[in-house]
Design a protein around this motif. Structure first.
Motif, PDB file in Angstrom:
ATOM      1  N   PHE A 173       0.811  -1.219   0.000  1.00  0.00           N
ATOM      2  CA  PHE A 173       0.000   0.000   0.000  1.00  0.00           C
ATOM      3  C   PHE A 173       0.847   1.272   0.000  1.00  0.00           C
ATOM      4  O   PHE A 173       0.479   2.265  -0.639  1.00  0.00           O
ATOM      5  N   ALA A 174       1.961   1.270   0.717  1.00  0.00           N
ATOM      6  CA  ALA A 174       2.767   2.493   0.824  1.00  0.00           C
ATOM      7  C   ALA A 174       3.258   2.949  -0.539  1.00  0.00           C
ATOM      8  O   ALA A 174       3.274   4.157  -0.834  1.00  0.00           O
ATOM      9  N   ASP A 175       3.650   2.027  -1.378  1.00  0.00           N
ATOM     10  CA  ASP A 175       4.125   2.397  -2.710  1.00  0.00           C
ATOM     11  C   ASP A 175       2.980   2.839  -3.610  1.00  0.00           C
ATOM     12  O   ASP A 175       3.113   3.798  -4.379  1.00  0.00           O
ATOM     13  N   VAL A 176       1.857   2.148  -3.526  1.00  0.00           N
ATOM     14  CA  VAL A 176       0.707   2.494  -4.358  1.00  0.00           C
ATOM     15  C   VAL A 176       0.192   3.880  -3.993  1.00  0.00           C
ATOM     16  O   VAL A 176      -0.172   4.675  -4.871  1.00  0.00           O
ATOM     17  N   LEU A 177       0.191   4.196  -2.705  1.00  0.00           N
ATOM     18  CA  LEU A 177      -0.319   5.478  -2.231  1.00  0.00           C
ATOM     19  C   LEU A 177       0.750   6.574  -2.212  1.00  0.00           C
ATOM     20  O   LEU A 177       0.432   7.751  -2.033  1.00  0.00           O
ATOM     21  N   GLY A 178       2.011   6.189  -2.347  1.00  0.00           N
ATOM     22  CA  GLY A 178       3.086   7.174  -2.315  1.00  0.00           C
ATOM     23  C   GLY A 178       3.423   7.661  -0.926  1.00  0.00           C
ATOM     24  O   GLY A 178       3.929   8.780  -0.753  1.00  0.00           O
ATOM     25  N   THR A 179       3.197   6.828   0.077  1.00  0.00           N
ATOM     26  CA  THR A 179       3.443   7.239   1.465  1.00  0.00           C
ATOM     27  C   THR A 179       4.707   6.640   2.066  1.00  0.00           C
ATOM     28  O   THR A 179       5.048   6.957   3.212  1.00  0.00           O
ATOM     29  N   GLY A 180       5.401   5.776   1.339  1.00  0.00           N
ATOM     30  CA  GLY A 180       6.589   5.151   1.907  1.00  0.00           C
ATOM     31  C   GLY A 180       7.206   4.142   0.955  1.00  0.00           C
ATOM     32  O   GLY A 180       6.703   3.912  -0.152  1.00  0.00           O
ATOM     33  N   ASP A 181       8.298   3.538   1.400  1.00  0.00           N
ATOM     34  CA  ASP A 181       9.045   2.579   0.583  1.00  0.00           C
ATOM     35  C   ASP A 181       8.656   1.155   0.963  1.00  0.00           C
ATOM     36  O   ASP A 181       9.422   0.423   1.588  1.00  0.00           O
ATOM     37  N   GLY A 182       7.455   0.761   0.578  1.00  0.00           N
ATOM     38  CA  GLY A 182       7.015  -0.592   0.872  1.00  0.00           C
ATOM     39  C   GLY A 182       7.841  -1.643   0.163  1.00  0.00           C
ATOM     40  O   GLY A 182       8.093  -2.720   0.709  1.00  0.00           O
ATOM     41  N   LEU A 183       8.272  -1.356  -1.051  1.00  0.00           N
ATOM     42  CA  LEU A 183       9.092  -2.301  -1.802  1.00  0.00           C
ATOM     43  C   LEU A 183      10.393  -2.606  -1.067  1.00  0.00           C
ATOM     44  O   LEU A 183      10.770  -3.765  -0.900  1.00  0.00           O
ATOM     45  N   GLY A 184      11.066  -1.548  -0.646  1.00  0.00           N
ATOM     46  CA  GLY A 184      12.326  -1.746   0.076  1.00  0.00           C
ATOM     47  C   GLY A 184      12.126  -2.466   1.390  1.00  0.00           C
ATOM     48  O   GLY A 184      12.907  -3.359   1.749  1.00  0.00           O
ATOM     49  N   GLU A 185      11.078  -2.087   2.115  1.00  0.00           N
ATOM     50  CA  GLU A 185      10.810  -2.727   3.403  1.00  0.00           C
ATOM     51  C   GLU A 185      10.420  -4.191   3.211  1.00  0.00           C
ATOM     52  O   GLU A 185      10.833  -5.064   3.983  1.00  0.00           O
ATOM     53  N   ALA A 186       9.631  -4.470   2.182  1.00  0.00           N
ATOM     54  CA  ALA A 186       9.245  -5.857   1.921  1.00  0.00           C
ATOM     55  C   ALA A 186      10.470  -6.700   1.583  1.00  0.00           C
ATOM     56  O   ALA A 186      10.574  -7.857   2.023  1.00  0.00           O
ATOM     57  N   ARG A 187      11.385  -6.143   0.807  1.00  0.00           N
ATOM     58  CA  ARG A 187      12.610  -6.886   0.480  1.00  0.00           C
ATOM     59  C   ARG A 187      13.406  -7.175   1.743  1.00  0.00           C
ATOM     60  O   ARG A 187      13.892  -8.293   1.946  1.00  0.00           O
ATOM     61  N   ARG A 188      13.542  -6.182   2.606  1.00  0.00           N
ATOM     62  CA  ARG A 188      14.292  -6.394   3.857  1.00  0.00           C
ATOM     63  C   ARG A 188      13.583  -7.403   4.754  1.00  0.00           C
ATOM     64  O   ARG A 188      14.234  -8.218   5.420  1.00  0.00           O
ATOM     65  N   THR A 189      12.257  -7.367   4.760  1.00  0.00           N
ATOM     66  CA  THR A 189      11.491  -8.344   5.550  1.00  0.00           C
ATOM     67  C   THR A 189      11.723  -9.756   5.031  1.00  0.00           C
ATOM     68  O   THR A 189      11.979 -10.686   5.809  1.00  0.00           O
ATOM     69  N   LEU A 190      11.617  -9.942   3.734  1.00  0.00           N
ATOM     70  CA  LEU A 190      11.821 -11.269   3.153  1.00  0.00           C
ATOM     71  C   LEU A 190      13.246 -11.764   3.392  1.00  0.00           C
ATOM     72  O   LEU A 190      13.463 -12.947   3.677  1.00  0.00           O
ATOM     73  N   GLU A 191      14.206 -10.866   3.293  1.00  0.00           N
ATOM     74  CA  GLU A 191      15.593 -11.257   3.565  1.00  0.00           C
ATOM     75  C   GLU A 191      15.766 -11.692   5.019  1.00  0.00           C
ATOM     76  O   GLU A 191      16.452 -12.678   5.310  1.00  0.00           O
ATOM     77  N   GLY A 192      15.126 -10.948   5.934  1.00  0.00           N
ATOM     78  CA  GLY A 192      15.206 -11.314   7.351  1.00  0.00           C
ATOM     79  C   GLY A 192      14.523 -12.632   7.648  1.00  0.00           C
ATOM     80  O   GLY A 192      15.065 -13.489   8.359  1.00  0.00           O
ATOM     81  N   ILE A 193      13.321 -12.823   7.087  1.00  0.00           N
ATOM     82  CA  ILE A 193      12.612 -14.082   7.258  1.00  0.00           C
ATOM     83  C   ILE A 193      13.430 -15.234   6.689  1.00  0.00           C
ATOM     84  O   ILE A 193      13.483 -16.330   7.254  1.00  0.00           O
ATOM     85  N   GLY A 194      14.095 -14.969   5.568  1.00  0.00           N
ATOM     86  CA  GLY A 194      14.875 -16.007   4.917  1.00  0.00           C
ATOM     87  C   GLY A 194      16.051 -16.503   5.729  1.00  0.00           C
ATOM     88  O   GLY A 194      16.582 -17.585   5.465  1.00  0.00           O
ATOM     89  N   ARG A 195      16.472 -15.721   6.716  1.00  0.00           N
ATOM     90  CA  ARG A 195      17.582 -16.142   7.580  1.00  0.00           C
ATOM     91  C   ARG A 195      17.117 -17.015   8.732  1.00  0.00           C
ATOM     92  O   ARG A 195      17.943 -17.542   9.497  1.00  0.00           O
ATOM     93  N   LEU A 196      15.798 -17.175   8.895  1.00  0.00           N
ATOM     94  CA  LEU A 196      15.269 -18.009   9.963  1.00  0.00           C
ATOM     95  C   LEU A 196      15.264 -19.480   9.545  1.00  0.00           C
ATOM     96  O   LEU A 196      15.156 -19.804   8.364  1.00  0.00           O
ATOM     97  N   ALA A 197      15.350 -20.355  10.530  1.00  0.00           N
ATOM     98  CA  ALA A 197      15.159 -21.790  10.287  1.00  0.00           C
ATOM     99  C   ALA A 197      13.662 -22.073  10.417  1.00  0.00           C
ATOM    100  O   ALA A 197      13.107 -21.990  11.512  1.00  0.00           O
ATOM    101  N   VAL A 198      13.005 -22.369   9.304  1.00  0.00           N
ATOM    102  CA  VAL A 198      11.544 -22.512   9.280  1.00  0.00           C
ATOM    103  C   VAL A 198      11.155 -23.838   8.638  1.00  0.00           C
ATOM    104  O   VAL A 198      11.570 -24.141   7.521  1.00  0.00           O
ATOM    105  N   ASP A 199      10.357 -24.616   9.358  1.00  0.00           N
ATOM    106  CA  ASP A 199       9.799 -25.856   8.818  1.00  0.00           C
ATOM    107  C   ASP A 199       8.345 -25.696   8.400  1.00  0.00           C
ATOM    108  O   ASP A 199       7.870 -26.390   7.498  1.00  0.00           O
ATOM    109  N   VAL A 200       7.618 -24.808   9.089  1.00  0.00           N
ATOM    110  CA  VAL A 200       6.197 -24.602   8.801  1.00  0.00           C
ATOM    111  C   VAL A 200       5.890 -23.110   8.841  1.00  0.00           C
ATOM    112  O   VAL A 200       6.288 -22.412   9.774  1.00  0.00           O
ATOM    113  N   VAL A 201       5.169 -22.646   7.821  1.00  0.00           N
ATOM    114  CA  VAL A 201       4.666 -21.274   7.800  1.00  0.00           C
ATOM    115  C   VAL A 201       3.160 -21.315   7.970  1.00  0.00           C
ATOM    116  O   VAL A 201       2.461 -22.052   7.270  1.00  0.00           O
ATOM    117  N   ILE A 202       2.648 -20.521   8.912  1.00  0.00           N
ATOM    118  CA  ILE A 202       1.206 -20.303   9.055  1.00  0.00           C
ATOM    119  C   ILE A 202       0.941 -18.905   8.520  1.00  0.00           C
ATOM    120  O   ILE A 202       1.210 -17.908   9.191  1.00  0.00           O
TER     121      ILE A 202
END
Length: 306
Positions: A173-202
């Motif tokens: 929403f932030a990028d669509v509305l022009g209120t923030g860098d959602g793309l950059g934050e989403a990339r950083r979130t995915l990178e952070g999640i990717g460093r976790l040891a995960v067997d199951v996602v809910i």
């Protein structure tokens, strides 16, 4: 199709669909906690589903992953029904306290919600015990800049909210509305999640899954496509949110659709920033898209959910 992953007996996922987010129940003996409460028009259904799953247990806490209407819409009804406390991510506390419908994207996206008050907050790094497991709150901005995911390291379980689905993630929403860098934050979130040891996602929507690496790969590919083509991101947001509205109201008058798109801030701003279409042209494209996807059909001057 992969087999559904096995969760601990202390966790029950009420898979709801796309109008209401999943509800996750975590049991500790005769006590339980609930993560997310669905959309407001499904509130009584949520209460009935939770009551059945509780099977006589007491619901002590309701915990939200983020502030969007399909995750907080049943909060007030659940609290009335069960007397539970409500805990929200710390970043959304002010919007809830002052019931800022623009900040909560209610007025912005022509959605509804019933006012409630937060009793407590969670910040990134905070820990809590539910379902006989310790969960750590992880910042998950992008779809919602104040969102949290909840991670249990012992059983390698991630409650990802809308930060990661089996096939993507929530609207930026932030990028669509022009209120923030959602793309950059989403990339950083995915990178952070990717460093976790995960067997199951809910996830917030869809069935729990074990294909963590594949889901991340799909999410990064989707993110890259949006980074390369903002118009694609805007069209996705418009299509998804109108689909959400249709799931709620079941039909919309075709001759009212251009005005609805022009008067709703999310659609108007997405169109202005990325597409530049007249309201009639935007409505015509959208109707064809929803028909092509099998989401809706034209019937007696209305757009009707298929």
């Amino acid at each position: 199709m992969s087999a559904r992953p096995r969760l601990p007996d202390t966790i029950e996922v009420l898979e709801r669909g796309w109008l209401s987010a999943n509800n996750v129940l975590l049991f500790d003996g005769g006590e339980a906690a609930l993560v997310d409460s669905g959309y407001v028009t499904h509130a009584q259904q949520t209460v009935a589903l939770v009551r059945t799953a509780l099977d006589g247990r007491r619901l002590g806490r309701l915990i939200n992953t983020h502030s969007h209407s399909d995750h907080i819409g049943g909060n007030a009804s659940v609290q009335r029904a069960f007397g539970c406390t409500i805990t929200v991510p710390v970043g959304m506390e002010r919007a809830v306290t002052h019931w800022d419908e623009a900040a909560l994207l209610l007025s912005t996206a022509a959605q509804a919600g019933e006012r409630f008050q937060a009793d407590a907050t969670l910040a990134p790094g905070d820990r809590f015990v539910a379902g006989a497991l310790e969960w750590r709150a992880i910042a998950a901005p992008g779809h919602d800049m104040d969102a949290l995911a909840y991670y249990n390291a012992e059983r390698r379980i991630l409650m990802s909210g809308d930060a990661l689905w089996r096939d993507g993630f929530g609207i930026l929403f932030a990028d669509v509305l022009g209120t923030g860098d959602g793309l950059g934050e989403a990339r950083r979130t995915l990178e952070g999640i990717g460093r976790l040891a995960v067997d199951v996602v809910i996830p917030g929507h869809g069935a729990p899954f074990a294909e963590f690496d594949d889901a991340l790969e799909r999410a990064f590919a989707r993110l890259q496509a949006f980074e390369a083509d903002g118009a694609r991101m805007a069209r996705n947001a418009i299509r998804a949110c109108v689909t959400f509205k249709l799931l709620d109201v079941r039909s919309m008058a075709l001759d009212e659709l251009p005005r609805h798109l022009d008067e709703t801030p999310l659609y108007r701003e997405a169109n202005r920033r990325f597409l530049g279409l007249a309201p009639d042209a935007l409505a015509g494209w959208l109707v064809k898209e929803l028909e092509r996807a099998g989401v809706a059909r034209r019937e007696h001057g209305k757009l009707v959910v298929s």
